[in-house]
Design an enzyme around this catalytic site. Structure first.
Site, PDB file in Angstrom:
ATOM      1  N   ASP A 176      38.343  40.687  44.131  1.00  0.00           N
ATOM      2  CA  ASP A 176      38.230  40.509  42.268  1.00  0.00           C
ATOM      3  C   ASP A 176      37.027  39.997  42.509  1.00  0.00           C
ATOM      4  O   ASP A 176      36.599  39.103  42.421  1.00  0.00           O
ATOM      5  CB  ASP A 176      39.479  39.822  41.796  1.00  0.00           C
ATOM      6  CG  ASP A 176      38.267  39.563  40.918  1.00  0.00           C
ATOM      7  OD1 ASP A 176      37.489  39.857  39.996  1.00  0.00           O
ATOM      8  OD2 ASP A 176      40.098  38.855  39.704  1.00  0.00           O
ATOM      9  N   HIS A 177      35.710  40.904  42.303  1.00  0.00           N
ATOM     10  CA  HIS A 177      34.553  41.238  42.518  1.00  0.00           C
ATOM     11  C   HIS A 177      33.935  40.311  41.299  1.00  0.00           C
ATOM     12  O   HIS A 177      33.038  39.556  41.320  1.00  0.00           O
ATOM     13  CB  HIS A 177      34.138  42.433  42.244  1.00  0.00           C
ATOM     14  CG  HIS A 177      33.282  42.567  40.379  1.00  0.00           C
ATOM     15  ND1 HIS A 177      34.764  43.339  39.469  1.00  0.00           N
ATOM     16  CD2 HIS A 177      32.832  43.214  40.025  1.00  0.00           C
ATOM     17  CE1 HIS A 177      34.017  43.802  38.918  1.00  0.00           C
ATOM     18  NE2 HIS A 177      33.006  43.567  38.552  1.00  0.00           N
ATOM     19  N   HIS A 192      40.559  40.174  36.439  1.00  0.00           N
ATOM     20  CA  HIS A 192      38.600  39.305  36.384  1.00  0.00           C
ATOM     21  C   HIS A 192      39.296  38.540  35.112  1.00  0.00           C
ATOM     22  O   HIS A 192      39.376  37.285  34.894  1.00  0.00           O
ATOM     23  CB  HIS A 192      38.038  40.477  35.251  1.00  0.00           C
ATOM     24  CG  HIS A 192      38.015  41.655  36.477  1.00  0.00           C
ATOM     25  ND1 HIS A 192      37.567  41.540  37.782  1.00  0.00           N
ATOM     26  CD2 HIS A 192      37.013  42.917  36.449  1.00  0.00           C
ATOM     27  CE1 HIS A 192      38.013  42.380  38.820  1.00  0.00           C
ATOM     28  NE2 HIS A 192      37.792  43.265  37.214  1.00  0.00           N
TER      29      HIS A 192
END
Ligand code: BG6
Length: 500
Positions: free
Chosen positions: A181-182, A244
Protein backbone atom coordinates in the site's frame (compact mmCIF):
# COMPACT_ATOMS: atom_id res chain seq x y z
CA UNK A 1 22.41 -1.13 7.15
CA UNK A 2 22.88 -2.68 3.77
CA UNK A 3 20.89 -5.68 2.73
CA UNK A 4 22.27 -9.02 1.55
CA UNK A 5 23.15 -9.60 -2.12
CA UNK A 6 19.80 -9.36 -3.87
CA UNK A 7 18.19 -10.35 -7.15
CA UNK A 8 14.98 -8.56 -8.13
CA UNK A 9 12.78 -10.27 -10.65
CA UNK A 10 10.23 -7.73 -11.79
CA UNK A 11 7.18 -9.16 -13.54
CA UNK A 12 5.66 -6.40 -15.63
CA UNK A 13 9.20 -5.19 -16.32
CA UNK A 14 8.17 -3.23 -19.39
CA UNK A 15 5.16 -1.68 -17.66
CA UNK A 16 4.38 1.77 -16.38
CA UNK A 17 4.93 1.04 -12.72
CA UNK A 18 8.48 -0.09 -13.34
CA UNK A 19 9.34 2.93 -15.49
CA UNK A 20 7.64 5.51 -13.28
CA UNK A 21 8.19 4.20 -9.78
CA UNK A 22 10.29 1.07 -9.30
CA UNK A 23 13.28 1.84 -11.52
CA UNK A 24 13.59 5.47 -10.28
CA UNK A 25 13.32 4.23 -6.68
CA UNK A 26 15.96 1.54 -7.18
CA UNK A 27 18.24 4.03 -8.91
CA UNK A 28 17.92 6.51 -6.03
CA UNK A 29 18.60 3.75 -3.51
CA UNK A 30 21.69 2.92 -5.54
CA UNK A 31 22.82 6.57 -5.63
CA UNK A 32 22.44 6.89 -1.90
CA UNK A 33 24.36 3.72 -1.19
CA UNK A 34 21.47 1.59 0.06
CA UNK A 35 21.81 -1.21 -2.45
CA UNK A 36 24.23 -4.04 -1.73
CA UNK A 37 27.33 -4.26 -3.92
CA UNK A 38 25.97 -7.41 -5.44
CA UNK A 39 22.55 -6.88 -6.91
CA UNK A 40 20.75 -7.67 -10.10
CA UNK A 41 17.48 -6.35 -11.49
CA UNK A 42 15.86 -8.67 -13.98
CA UNK A 43 12.86 -7.23 -15.76
CA UNK A 44 10.56 -9.67 -17.42
CA UNK A 45 7.57 -9.43 -19.74
CA UNK A 46 5.96 -10.82 -22.88
CA UNK A 47 7.57 -8.32 -25.23
CA UNK A 48 10.89 -9.50 -26.61
CA UNK A 49 13.53 -6.88 -25.74
CA UNK A 50 17.28 -6.91 -25.65
CA UNK A 51 19.05 -5.93 -22.44
CA UNK A 52 20.00 -2.68 -24.17
CA UNK A 53 16.38 -1.89 -25.12
CA UNK A 54 15.30 -2.58 -21.57
CA UNK A 55 17.99 -0.33 -20.16
CA UNK A 56 16.95 2.41 -22.59
CA UNK A 57 13.36 2.14 -21.45
CA UNK A 58 14.28 2.39 -17.78
CA UNK A 59 16.66 5.25 -18.48
CA UNK A 60 13.81 7.15 -20.04
CA UNK A 61 11.62 6.43 -17.01
CA UNK A 62 14.30 7.45 -14.54
CA UNK A 63 15.12 10.64 -16.44
CA UNK A 64 11.46 11.63 -16.51
CA UNK A 65 10.27 10.54 -13.08
CA UNK A 66 13.14 10.36 -10.64
CA UNK A 67 13.19 12.97 -7.88
CA UNK A 68 16.95 13.19 -8.37
CA UNK A 69 16.52 14.44 -11.93
CA UNK A 70 18.37 13.23 -14.98
CA UNK A 71 21.01 10.52 -14.45
CA UNK A 72 24.71 11.27 -14.47
CA UNK A 73 26.57 9.26 -17.11
CA UNK A 74 29.10 7.56 -14.87
CA UNK A 75 26.49 6.57 -12.28
CA UNK A 76 24.16 5.27 -14.95
CA UNK A 77 26.95 3.31 -16.61
CA UNK A 78 27.58 1.47 -13.37
CA UNK A 79 23.96 1.05 -12.31
CA UNK A 80 22.85 -0.20 -15.72
CA UNK A 81 25.32 -3.06 -15.60
CA UNK A 82 23.02 -4.58 -13.02
CA UNK A 83 19.98 -4.48 -15.33
CA UNK A 84 18.88 -7.46 -17.37
CA UNK A 85 15.85 -8.47 -19.33
CA UNK A 86 14.23 -11.82 -19.88
CA UNK A 87 11.30 -12.35 -22.20
CA UNK A 88 8.79 -14.60 -20.50
CA UNK A 89 5.59 -16.53 -20.80
CA UNK A 90 4.26 -16.66 -17.27
CA UNK A 91 2.31 -19.82 -18.04
CA UNK A 92 5.31 -21.70 -19.28
CA UNK A 93 7.52 -23.75 -17.00
CA UNK A 94 10.57 -22.98 -19.19
CA UNK A 95 10.36 -19.31 -18.18
CA UNK A 96 10.82 -20.19 -14.53
CA UNK A 97 13.64 -22.60 -15.35
CA UNK A 98 15.42 -19.66 -16.95
CA UNK A 99 14.92 -17.58 -13.82
CA UNK A 100 16.36 -20.47 -11.84
CA UNK A 101 19.38 -20.59 -14.12
CA UNK A 102 19.94 -16.84 -13.81
CA UNK A 103 19.68 -17.01 -10.03
CA UNK A 104 22.15 -19.91 -9.96
CA UNK A 105 24.57 -18.03 -12.22
CA UNK A 106 24.49 -14.95 -9.96
CA UNK A 107 24.99 -17.08 -6.89
CA UNK A 108 27.96 -18.81 -8.48
CA UNK A 109 29.45 -15.49 -9.56
CA UNK A 110 28.95 -13.90 -6.14
CA UNK A 111 29.91 -16.98 -4.15
CA UNK A 112 26.84 -16.68 -1.94
CA UNK A 113 23.16 -17.39 -1.90
CA UNK A 114 21.43 -14.13 -2.78
CA UNK A 115 18.02 -12.99 -1.58
CA UNK A 116 15.48 -13.16 -4.37
CA UNK A 117 12.57 -10.71 -4.53
CA UNK A 118 9.78 -11.48 -6.96
CA UNK A 119 7.94 -8.25 -7.67
CA UNK A 120 4.52 -8.73 -9.26
CA UNK A 121 3.87 -5.44 -11.04
CA UNK A 122 1.25 -7.04 -13.26
CA UNK A 123 -2.51 -7.20 -13.49
CA UNK A 124 -3.99 -9.08 -10.51
CA UNK A 125 -5.35 -11.89 -12.76
CA UNK A 126 -1.76 -13.00 -13.12
CA UNK A 127 -0.89 -13.13 -9.41
CA UNK A 128 -2.08 -16.74 -8.89
CA UNK A 129 -0.39 -18.28 -11.92
CA UNK A 130 2.93 -16.57 -11.24
CA UNK A 131 2.90 -17.53 -7.57
CA UNK A 132 2.03 -21.14 -8.40
CA UNK A 133 4.70 -21.44 -11.04
CA UNK A 134 7.35 -19.94 -8.78
CA UNK A 135 6.45 -22.60 -6.27
CA UNK A 136 6.29 -25.48 -8.77
CA UNK A 137 9.69 -24.55 -10.08
CA UNK A 138 11.10 -24.63 -6.52
CA UNK A 139 12.11 -21.00 -6.73
CA UNK A 140 10.79 -20.04 -3.30
CA UNK A 141 11.99 -22.90 -1.18
CA UNK A 142 14.02 -20.93 1.33
CA UNK A 143 11.66 -18.69 3.33
CA UNK A 144 14.62 -16.73 4.67
CA UNK A 145 15.88 -15.87 1.19
CA UNK A 146 12.88 -15.37 -1.05
CA UNK A 147 10.12 -12.75 -0.91
CA UNK A 148 7.16 -11.89 -3.07
CA UNK A 149 5.81 -8.38 -3.49
CA UNK A 150 2.18 -8.02 -4.51
CA UNK A 151 0.92 -4.73 -5.88
CA UNK A 152 -2.60 -3.58 -5.22
CA UNK A 153 -5.43 -4.22 -5.81
CA UNK A 154 -5.33 -7.18 -3.45
CA UNK A 155 -8.61 -8.79 -4.39
CA UNK A 156 -11.70 -7.29 -5.95
CA UNK A 157 -13.86 -8.08 -2.94
CA UNK A 158 -13.67 -10.06 0.28
CA UNK A 159 -14.08 -13.42 -1.40
CA UNK A 160 -11.32 -12.91 -3.95
CA UNK A 161 -8.98 -11.46 -1.31
CA UNK A 162 -9.55 -14.49 0.92
CA UNK A 163 -8.88 -16.87 -1.93
CA UNK A 164 -5.72 -15.02 -3.00
CA UNK A 165 -4.48 -15.11 0.59
CA UNK A 166 -5.22 -18.81 0.75
CA UNK A 167 -3.32 -19.48 -2.42
CA UNK A 168 -0.32 -17.40 -1.35
CA UNK A 169 -0.18 -18.85 2.13
CA UNK A 170 -0.13 -22.34 0.63
CA UNK A 171 3.13 -21.38 -1.07
CA UNK A 172 4.80 -18.72 1.06
CA UNK A 173 5.12 -17.98 4.75
CA UNK A 174 3.40 -14.73 5.73
CA UNK A 175 6.84 -13.29 6.43
CA UNK A 176 7.69 -13.70 2.73
CA UNK A 177 4.62 -11.84 1.47
CA UNK A 178 4.84 -8.06 0.99
CA UNK A 179 1.46 -6.57 0.08
CA UNK A 180 2.00 -3.00 -1.07
CA UNK A 181 0.00 0.00 0.00
CA UNK A 182 2.25 2.77 -1.25
CA UNK A 183 0.67 5.34 1.07
CA UNK A 184 2.37 3.64 3.99
CA UNK A 185 5.76 4.39 2.45
CA UNK A 186 5.15 8.15 2.29
CA UNK A 187 7.33 10.07 4.74
CA UNK A 188 4.46 12.13 6.07
CA UNK A 189 2.38 9.01 6.63
CA UNK A 190 5.18 7.36 8.59
CA UNK A 191 5.41 10.56 10.56
CA UNK A 192 1.89 10.10 11.93
CA UNK A 193 3.22 7.36 14.17
CA UNK A 194 6.29 9.37 15.13
CA UNK A 195 4.15 12.37 15.94
CA UNK A 196 1.63 10.42 17.98
CA UNK A 197 3.94 8.10 19.88
CA UNK A 198 7.10 10.14 20.32
CA UNK A 199 5.39 13.17 21.91
CA UNK A 200 4.01 12.89 25.39
CA UNK A 201 1.64 15.86 25.10
CA UNK A 202 -0.68 14.30 22.54
CA UNK A 203 -1.78 11.00 23.99
CA UNK A 204 -3.79 12.49 26.90
CA UNK A 205 -6.01 14.45 24.49
CA UNK A 206 -6.12 11.90 21.68
CA UNK A 207 -9.57 10.55 22.41
CA UNK A 208 -13.31 11.19 22.49
CA UNK A 209 -13.01 13.52 25.48
CA UNK A 210 -11.16 16.13 23.46
CA UNK A 211 -11.60 15.27 19.79
CA UNK A 212 -14.87 16.20 18.16
CA UNK A 213 -14.39 14.71 14.74
CA UNK A 214 -11.75 13.60 12.24
CA UNK A 215 -11.58 14.22 8.49
CA UNK A 216 -9.42 12.29 6.06
CA UNK A 217 -9.46 13.72 2.60
CA UNK A 218 -7.51 12.51 -0.43
CA UNK A 219 -8.50 14.59 -3.40
CA UNK A 220 -6.99 14.44 -6.87
CA UNK A 221 -7.13 16.74 -9.86
CA UNK A 222 -6.23 13.92 -12.22
CA UNK A 223 -8.96 12.02 -13.99
CA UNK A 224 -8.85 8.32 -14.69
CA UNK A 225 -6.32 8.89 -17.50
CA UNK A 226 -5.32 5.74 -19.39
CA UNK A 227 -6.52 3.40 -16.66
CA UNK A 228 -10.20 3.21 -17.62
CA UNK A 229 -9.95 -0.51 -18.17
CA UNK A 230 -8.97 -1.22 -14.60
CA UNK A 231 -10.78 1.66 -12.94
CA UNK A 232 -14.19 1.07 -14.46
CA UNK A 233 -14.34 -2.32 -12.77
CA UNK A 234 -13.08 -0.85 -9.54
CA UNK A 235 -14.11 2.68 -8.50
CA UNK A 236 -13.03 4.99 -5.69
CA UNK A 237 -14.13 2.68 -2.89
CA UNK A 238 -11.96 -0.22 -4.03
CA UNK A 239 -9.18 1.88 -5.51
CA UNK A 240 -8.64 4.24 -2.57
CA UNK A 241 -10.84 3.75 0.48
CA UNK A 242 -10.37 0.01 1.00
CA UNK A 243 -6.63 0.55 1.22
CA UNK A 244 -5.06 4.02 1.43
CA UNK A 245 -7.76 5.88 3.35
CA UNK A 246 -8.49 3.09 5.80
CA UNK A 247 -4.77 2.77 6.48
CA UNK A 248 -4.59 6.48 7.26
CA UNK A 249 -7.58 6.11 9.54
CA UNK A 250 -5.87 3.20 11.34
CA UNK A 251 -2.77 5.30 11.95
CA UNK A 252 -4.85 8.06 13.51
CA UNK A 253 -7.04 5.76 15.57
CA UNK A 254 -4.71 2.93 16.66
CA UNK A 255 -3.72 2.33 20.26
CA UNK A 256 -0.08 2.89 21.10
CA UNK A 257 1.98 -0.16 20.17
CA UNK A 258 4.19 -1.80 22.78
CA UNK A 259 7.13 -1.77 20.38
CA UNK A 260 7.98 -0.95 16.78
CA UNK A 261 7.78 -4.59 15.85
CA UNK A 262 6.03 -5.14 12.50
CA UNK A 263 3.39 -7.48 13.86
CA UNK A 264 2.78 -5.44 16.97
CA UNK A 265 1.99 -2.40 14.81
CA UNK A 266 -0.11 -4.37 12.39
CA UNK A 267 -2.04 -5.93 15.28
CA UNK A 268 -2.94 -2.49 16.59
CA UNK A 269 -4.17 -1.48 13.14
CA UNK A 270 -6.26 -4.61 12.76
CA UNK A 271 -7.81 -3.78 16.15
CA UNK A 272 -9.06 -0.51 14.67
CA UNK A 273 -10.53 -2.17 11.59
CA UNK A 274 -12.25 -4.73 13.79
CA UNK A 275 -13.69 -2.00 15.98
CA UNK A 276 -15.15 -0.09 13.06
CA UNK A 277 -18.91 -0.10 12.94
CA UNK A 278 -20.38 -2.38 10.31
CA UNK A 279 -22.82 -0.77 7.91
CA UNK A 280 -26.46 -1.75 7.77
CA UNK A 281 -28.47 -0.92 4.64
CA UNK A 282 -29.81 2.14 6.49
CA UNK A 283 -26.26 3.26 7.40
CA UNK A 284 -25.25 3.02 3.77
CA UNK A 285 -28.13 5.27 2.83
CA UNK A 286 -27.28 7.84 5.49
CA UNK A 287 -23.51 7.66 5.75
CA UNK A 288 -22.07 6.70 2.37
CA UNK A 289 -22.26 8.83 -0.76
CA UNK A 290 -20.74 8.43 -4.18
CA UNK A 291 -20.24 10.54 -7.25
CA UNK A 292 -18.93 10.53 -10.78
CA UNK A 293 -17.30 13.41 -12.57
CA UNK A 294 -18.72 15.07 -15.61
CA UNK A 295 -16.83 17.21 -18.08
CA UNK A 296 -15.51 20.65 -17.27
CA UNK A 297 -12.48 22.86 -17.34
CA UNK A 298 -9.31 22.31 -15.39
CA UNK A 299 -6.41 24.73 -15.41
CA UNK A 300 -7.79 26.33 -18.56
CA UNK A 301 -8.18 23.03 -20.42
CA UNK A 302 -11.43 21.33 -21.30
CA UNK A 303 -11.58 17.81 -19.87
CA UNK A 304 -14.00 14.99 -20.68
CA UNK A 305 -16.46 13.47 -18.25
CA UNK A 306 -15.70 10.04 -16.80
CA UNK A 307 -18.08 8.26 -19.18
CA UNK A 308 -16.23 9.75 -22.14
CA UNK A 309 -12.81 8.55 -20.97
CA UNK A 310 -11.08 5.77 -22.96
CA UNK A 311 -12.11 2.23 -22.02
CA UNK A 312 -14.95 3.39 -19.81
CA UNK A 313 -18.50 2.17 -20.33
CA UNK A 314 -20.63 5.01 -21.76
CA UNK A 315 -23.27 4.25 -19.13
CA UNK A 316 -20.87 3.45 -16.34
CA UNK A 317 -22.10 3.69 -12.77
CA UNK A 318 -18.60 3.41 -11.33
CA UNK A 319 -17.94 5.99 -8.63
CA UNK A 320 -15.01 8.35 -9.07
CA UNK A 321 -15.79 9.98 -5.72
CA UNK A 322 -16.82 8.54 -2.37
CA UNK A 323 -17.40 10.06 1.04
CA UNK A 324 -18.14 7.91 4.07
CA UNK A 325 -18.81 8.55 7.72
CA UNK A 326 -17.24 5.84 9.85
CA UNK A 327 -17.30 5.16 13.58
CA UNK A 328 -14.75 3.28 15.62
CA UNK A 329 -16.62 1.52 18.39
CA UNK A 330 -14.17 1.35 21.27
CA UNK A 331 -13.50 3.26 24.47
CA UNK A 332 -11.18 5.77 22.85
CA UNK A 333 -13.40 6.77 19.93
CA UNK A 334 -17.00 6.06 20.83
CA UNK A 335 -19.21 8.69 19.19
CA UNK A 336 -16.42 10.45 17.24
CA UNK A 337 -17.22 10.52 13.53
CA UNK A 338 -14.41 9.87 11.04
CA UNK A 339 -15.34 11.42 7.70
CA UNK A 340 -13.32 10.19 4.76
CA UNK A 341 -13.57 11.37 1.19
CA UNK A 342 -11.68 10.81 -2.00
CA UNK A 343 -12.27 11.63 -5.61
CA UNK A 344 -10.82 12.33 -9.01
CA UNK A 345 -11.06 15.54 -11.03
CA UNK A 346 -11.55 17.63 -7.92
CA UNK A 347 -10.49 21.20 -7.41
CA UNK A 348 -7.28 20.43 -5.54
CA UNK A 349 -4.80 17.59 -5.27
CA UNK A 350 -4.19 17.20 -1.58
CA UNK A 351 -4.08 14.47 1.05
CA UNK A 352 -4.91 15.91 4.43
CA UNK A 353 -6.01 14.61 7.81
CA UNK A 354 -7.76 17.10 10.08
CA UNK A 355 -8.49 16.49 13.71
CA UNK A 356 -10.94 18.96 15.12
CA UNK A 357 -10.97 19.35 18.89
CA UNK A 358 -14.00 20.20 20.98
CA UNK A 359 -14.79 23.81 21.68
CA UNK A 360 -13.76 25.58 24.89
CA UNK A 361 -16.10 24.66 27.74
CA UNK A 362 -16.80 28.26 28.59
CA UNK A 363 -16.38 31.39 26.48
CA UNK A 364 -14.59 34.15 28.39
CA UNK A 365 -14.28 36.67 25.59
CA UNK A 366 -17.15 38.69 24.26
CA UNK A 367 -18.33 37.49 20.84
CA UNK A 368 -17.33 40.75 19.16
CA UNK A 369 -13.71 40.13 20.15
CA UNK A 370 -13.47 37.12 17.90
CA UNK A 371 -12.30 37.95 14.46
CA UNK A 372 -12.47 34.34 13.31
CA UNK A 373 -13.21 32.03 16.18
CA UNK A 374 -12.37 28.47 15.41
CA UNK A 375 -12.05 25.31 17.44
CA UNK A 376 -8.53 23.95 17.70
CA UNK A 377 -7.50 21.86 14.75
CA UNK A 378 -4.54 19.68 14.07
CA UNK A 379 -3.92 19.39 10.35
CA UNK A 380 -1.61 16.69 9.09
CA UNK A 381 -0.87 17.47 5.48
CA UNK A 382 0.56 14.48 3.66
CA UNK A 383 0.89 16.05 0.22
CA UNK A 384 1.64 18.22 -1.65
CA UNK A 385 2.46 20.35 1.38
CA UNK A 386 4.28 18.18 3.89
CA UNK A 387 3.41 19.72 7.21
CA UNK A 388 1.65 19.52 10.53
CA UNK A 389 -0.26 22.59 11.65
CA UNK A 390 -1.85 23.20 14.99
CA UNK A 391 -4.50 25.87 14.67
CA UNK A 392 -5.01 27.83 17.86
CA UNK A 393 -6.59 31.11 18.92
CA UNK A 394 -4.27 34.05 19.48
CA UNK A 395 -4.58 37.70 20.35
CA UNK A 396 -4.23 39.92 17.33
CA UNK A 397 -1.72 42.79 17.82
CA UNK A 398 -3.49 45.94 18.98
CA UNK A 399 -4.84 47.63 22.03
CA UNK A 400 -8.08 45.69 21.91
CA UNK A 401 -8.59 42.08 22.89
CA UNK A 402 -9.26 40.69 19.43
CA UNK A 403 -8.75 37.00 18.79
CA UNK A 404 -8.20 35.08 15.63
CA UNK A 405 -7.09 31.60 14.56
CA UNK A 406 -3.39 31.20 13.77
CA UNK A 407 -1.23 28.26 12.69
CA UNK A 408 1.68 26.78 14.58
CA UNK A 409 3.46 25.07 11.72
CA UNK A 410 5.96 22.28 11.32
CA UNK A 411 6.84 22.30 7.65
CA UNK A 412 9.26 19.75 6.17
CA UNK A 413 10.57 22.24 3.64
CA UNK A 414 11.38 24.88 6.22
CA UNK A 415 12.78 22.41 8.74
CA UNK A 416 14.90 19.96 6.78
CA UNK A 417 17.26 20.48 3.90
CA UNK A 418 17.36 16.83 2.83
CA UNK A 419 14.84 15.82 0.22
CA UNK A 420 12.27 13.25 1.29
CA UNK A 421 12.60 9.87 -0.41
CA UNK A 422 9.71 8.57 -2.49
CA UNK A 423 7.38 5.98 -0.99
CA UNK A 424 8.72 3.24 -3.26
CA UNK A 425 12.27 3.84 -2.09
CA UNK A 426 11.23 3.14 1.48
CA UNK A 427 9.14 0.14 0.52
CA UNK A 428 11.74 -1.47 -1.73
CA UNK A 429 14.43 -1.00 0.89
CA UNK A 430 12.19 -2.51 3.57
CA UNK A 431 11.52 -5.48 1.32
CA UNK A 432 15.26 -6.01 0.96
CA UNK A 433 15.80 -5.67 4.68
CA UNK A 434 12.88 -7.95 5.52
CA UNK A 435 10.90 -5.33 7.44
CA UNK A 436 7.14 -5.78 6.99
CA UNK A 437 5.97 -2.92 9.20
CA UNK A 438 4.75 -0.83 6.26
CA UNK A 439 3.13 -3.71 4.39
CA UNK A 440 -0.36 -5.08 4.64
CA UNK A 441 -0.76 -8.37 6.45
CA UNK A 442 -3.28 -10.85 5.06
CA UNK A 443 -5.82 -10.38 7.85
CA UNK A 444 -5.54 -6.58 7.57
CA UNK A 445 -6.56 -6.68 3.93
CA UNK A 446 -9.42 -9.05 4.62
CA UNK A 447 -10.75 -7.02 7.55
CA UNK A 448 -10.74 -3.89 5.40
CA UNK A 449 -12.69 -5.69 2.69
CA UNK A 450 -15.12 -7.04 5.27
CA UNK A 451 -15.81 -3.50 6.42
CA UNK A 452 -16.58 -2.04 3.01
CA UNK A 453 -18.43 -4.99 1.47
CA UNK A 454 -21.87 -3.96 2.80
CA UNK A 455 -21.40 -0.56 1.15
CA UNK A 456 -20.29 -2.04 -2.15
CA UNK A 457 -23.09 -4.57 -2.09
CA UNK A 458 -25.74 -1.96 -1.36
CA UNK A 459 -24.39 0.25 -4.10
CA UNK A 460 -24.31 -2.56 -6.57
CA UNK A 461 -27.99 -3.21 -5.94
CA UNK A 462 -28.93 0.41 -6.68
CA UNK A 463 -28.18 1.09 -10.29
CA UNK A 464 -30.24 4.07 -11.35
CA UNK A 465 -27.96 6.90 -10.41
CA UNK A 466 -27.97 10.45 -11.40
CA UNK A 467 -24.42 10.28 -12.82
CA UNK A 468 -22.45 12.37 -13.55
CA UNK A 469 -23.23 14.36 -10.43
CA UNK A 470 -20.24 16.66 -10.13
CA UNK A 471 -18.28 18.61 -12.64
CA UNK A 472 -14.54 18.61 -13.10
CA UNK A 473 -12.74 21.15 -10.91
CA UNK A 474 -15.44 21.09 -8.22
CA UNK A 475 -15.31 19.64 -4.71
CA UNK A 476 -17.46 16.67 -5.60
CA UNK A 477 -21.21 16.11 -5.46
CA UNK A 478 -23.44 18.23 -3.25
CA UNK A 479 -24.56 15.14 -1.35
CA UNK A 480 -21.04 14.93 0.06
CA UNK A 481 -21.48 18.36 1.59
CA UNK A 482 -24.86 17.32 2.90
CA UNK A 483 -23.36 14.21 4.53
CA UNK A 484 -21.14 16.28 6.78
CA UNK A 485 -23.33 19.39 7.04
CA UNK A 486 -26.05 17.27 8.63
CA UNK A 487 -23.75 16.92 11.64
CA UNK A 488 -22.99 20.64 11.70
CA UNK A 489 -19.52 20.41 10.11
CA UNK A 490 -18.03 21.15 6.72
CA UNK A 491 -15.11 19.76 4.73
CA UNK A 492 -11.87 21.59 5.36
CA UNK A 493 -9.43 22.59 2.67
CA UNK A 494 -5.92 23.97 2.92
CA UNK A 495 -4.38 26.57 0.67
CA UNK A 496 -1.97 24.39 -1.33
CA UNK A 497 1.78 24.69 -1.07
CA UNK A 498 4.29 22.29 -2.57
CA UNK A 499 4.42 20.63 -5.95
CA UNK A 500 1.79 18.25 -7.19
C1 BG6 B 1 -3.27 4.58 -6.49
C2 BG6 B 1 -4.62 4.58 -7.16
O1 BG6 B 1 -3.19 3.51 -5.58
O2 BG6 B 1 -3.09 5.79 -5.79
C3 BG6 B 1 -4.74 5.79 -8.10
O3 BG6 B 1 -4.79 3.39 -7.90
C4 BG6 B 1 -4.42 7.06 -7.36
O4 BG6 B 1 -6.02 5.85 -8.67
C5 BG6 B 1 -3.10 6.94 -6.61
O5 BG6 B 1 -4.35 8.11 -8.32
C6 BG6 B 1 -2.85 8.15 -5.74
O6 BG6 B 1 -1.57 8.07 -5.22
P1 BG6 B 1 -0.72 9.38 -4.88
O7 BG6 B 1 0.54 8.85 -4.28
O8 BG6 B 1 -0.52 10.13 -6.15
O9 BG6 B 1 -1.55 10.16 -3.91
Amino acid sequence: IKSQPTIFIIFGGTGDLNSRKLAPALYNLYLEGWLPDQFSIIGTGRTPLSDEDFKGKLLEGINSFSRSGKVKDDKWADFSQHLHYQVSDINNHETYKEFGARIAAHNAEWGTEANVIYYLAVSPNFFPIIAENISKSNLAEDPEKTRIVIEKPFGHDLESAVSLNKLLSGIFDEKQIYRIDHYLGKQTVQNIMAFRFANAILEPIWNRNYIEHVQISVTEQLGVEERGDYYDGSGAMRDMIQNHLLQLLCLVAMESPVSFDADEIRNRKVDVLKAMRKFTAEDVRLSAVRGQYGSGWMKGKEVPGYREEPNVDKESNTETFAAIKFFVDNWRWQGVPFYVRTGKRLHQSASVITIQFKDVPHMVFPKEANESWQQNRLIISIQPEMSIRLQVQAKRPGLDMYLNAVDMVFDYKGTYTTEAPEAYETLLLDTMLGDQTLFMRGDQVETAWELIMPILNAWQGRKSLNFPNYSADSWGPEIAEALIARDGFHWFTLPIKGKK
